[in-house]
Design a protein around this motif. Structure first.
Motif, PDB file in Angstrom:
ATOM      1  N   SER A  66       0.827  -1.199   0.000  1.00 32.54           N
ATOM      2  CA  SER A  66       0.000   0.000   0.000  1.00 32.54           C
ATOM      3  C   SER A  66       0.864   1.252   0.000  1.00 32.54           C
ATOM      4  N   TYR A 122      -5.511   6.625   1.644  1.00 32.39           N
ATOM      5  CA  TYR A 122      -4.877   5.308   1.722  1.00 32.39           C
ATOM      6  C   TYR A 122      -5.061   4.593   0.387  1.00 32.39           C
ATOM      7  N   VAL A 123      -3.945   4.371  -0.293  1.00 38.40           N
ATOM      8  CA  VAL A 123      -3.952   3.619  -1.542  1.00 38.40           C
ATOM      9  C   VAL A 123      -3.832   2.146  -1.171  1.00 38.40           C
ATOM     10  N   LEU A 124      -4.872   1.373  -1.439  1.00 39.07           N
ATOM     11  CA  LEU A 124      -4.851  -0.053  -1.060  1.00 39.07           C
ATOM     12  C   LEU A 124      -3.720  -0.785  -1.768  1.00 39.07           C
ATOM     13  N   PHE A 184      -9.436   4.785   0.077  1.00 38.72           N
ATOM     14  CA  PHE A 184     -10.323   5.681   0.828  1.00 38.72           C
ATOM     15  C   PHE A 184      -9.518   6.858   1.360  1.00 38.72           C
ATOM     16  N   GLY A 214       2.324  -5.784   3.698  1.00 38.98           N
ATOM     17  CA  GLY A 214       2.058  -4.815   2.631  1.00 38.98           C
ATOM     18  C   GLY A 214       1.117  -3.700   3.027  1.00 38.98           C
TER      19      GLY A 214
END
Lengths: 194, 194
Positions: free
Chosen positions: A96, A129-131, B5, B64
């Motif tokens: 992430s 938040y970039v998954l 998000f 991750g």
């Protein structure tokens, strides 16, 4: 560094008081990435305009570390398309990245390998938040102001720029009568596996 | 969350507009952690004072991902010792943590399992990198103002509070004539292996 360390991020420019690398990306580094190739060629003929800068604190490339830094996307357009970063997947795909917007106005354009997409707006105070597995690109839609974000990602993540260079993002952010619009990228190439 | 998000951190309090858990730590959660036990007992007899709060966005506990949130240490003292968090090692020891101070004035007290120590000052704009393996505690030395930090750490890190509860930190931050002083902790117990 073998002991904990700190540095400063100060308004108005937020350039870190300590960093390991300073990357500058100009128009020539973005060949083929903007929709309007004629506009790109005209600009490129005049000047190799600076589009964005990244100040990074590098840490060992292992899962327990966090690489981090500051991204500064300068304002501008290529045709109707706003200034933006190259955008990338992580080389270790399921990692992430977290962003904290400190200045300016922009969007993060994201997509998964399966072709899902998401666009989130950025302004000072936004945490994004970039998954894991999602590609991401910062776009500056602000009038005359830098888009500045603080970022951190797992040390082992790495970068894959080639996939986006070859396929593009599914969505573009274009100026429409003075306001940003999220539109389909007519040149987007869906991944074969998705 | 199965798509990226974002949420907001707004002055003056910086409580995230979205979070999963909200932890409140009061005096009773810090039994035995302050140097002046008599002062602690007197305060505790009057009220179970709120010392600090943590708003956290939880992510899956894998390398991750990045768990993240906001820590708010309220101002105050127990005897001469400033209000502080419990402090912890990570359960997976070789994982780091990054802090960005948004408000207030404080110190991060840190130490390695080998007994090395470091104390870094925090004020708005400070980014602090806690190296893998180092325990860390936030201390608010501000007069009447919260110490607010944004934090992120690898998803698999976990928390070990027990080691610090049993051994303490090597250094304490005490008020000395109205100013913070970093002093040896007379009750510190060195780890057997170091």
């Amino acid at each position: 560094m073998t002991i904990p360390f700190s540095f400063r991020l100060e308004a108005p420019d937020f350039i870190p008081s300590y960093y390991d690398t300073h990357i500058k990306r100009t128009l020539s580094a973005m060949q083929g990435q903007f929709l309007d190739q004629n506009a790109y060629d005209r600009m490129r003929a005049e000047d190799d305009t600076l589009l964005y800068e990244v100040y990074e604190i590098h840490r060992p490339e292992v899962p327990g570390e966090l690489s981090h830094g500051i991204s500064i996307v300068h304002p501008g357009r290529v045709g109707a398309e706003y200034a933006m970063t190259k955008g990338h997947f992580h080389r270790v795909l399921d990692t992430s990245e977290i962003y904290h917007c400190l200045k300016g106005h922009g969007f993060m354009v994201m997509e998964s390998p399966e072709g899902e997409w998401a666009v989130e707006e950025l302004s000072p105070g936004t945490v994004l938040y970039v998954l894991p597995c999602w590609a991401h690109r910062s776009v500056n839609v602000g009038a005359g102001e830098d888009l500045v974000t603080f970022f951190a990602y797992p040390g082992h993540a790495g970068h894959d720029y080639g996939t986006i260079e070859a396929r593009g993002f599914r969505k573009l952010v274009l100026d429409r009568n003075g306001a940003p619009a999220i539109v389909d990228n007519p040149r987007w190439v869906k991944a074969a596996s998705s």
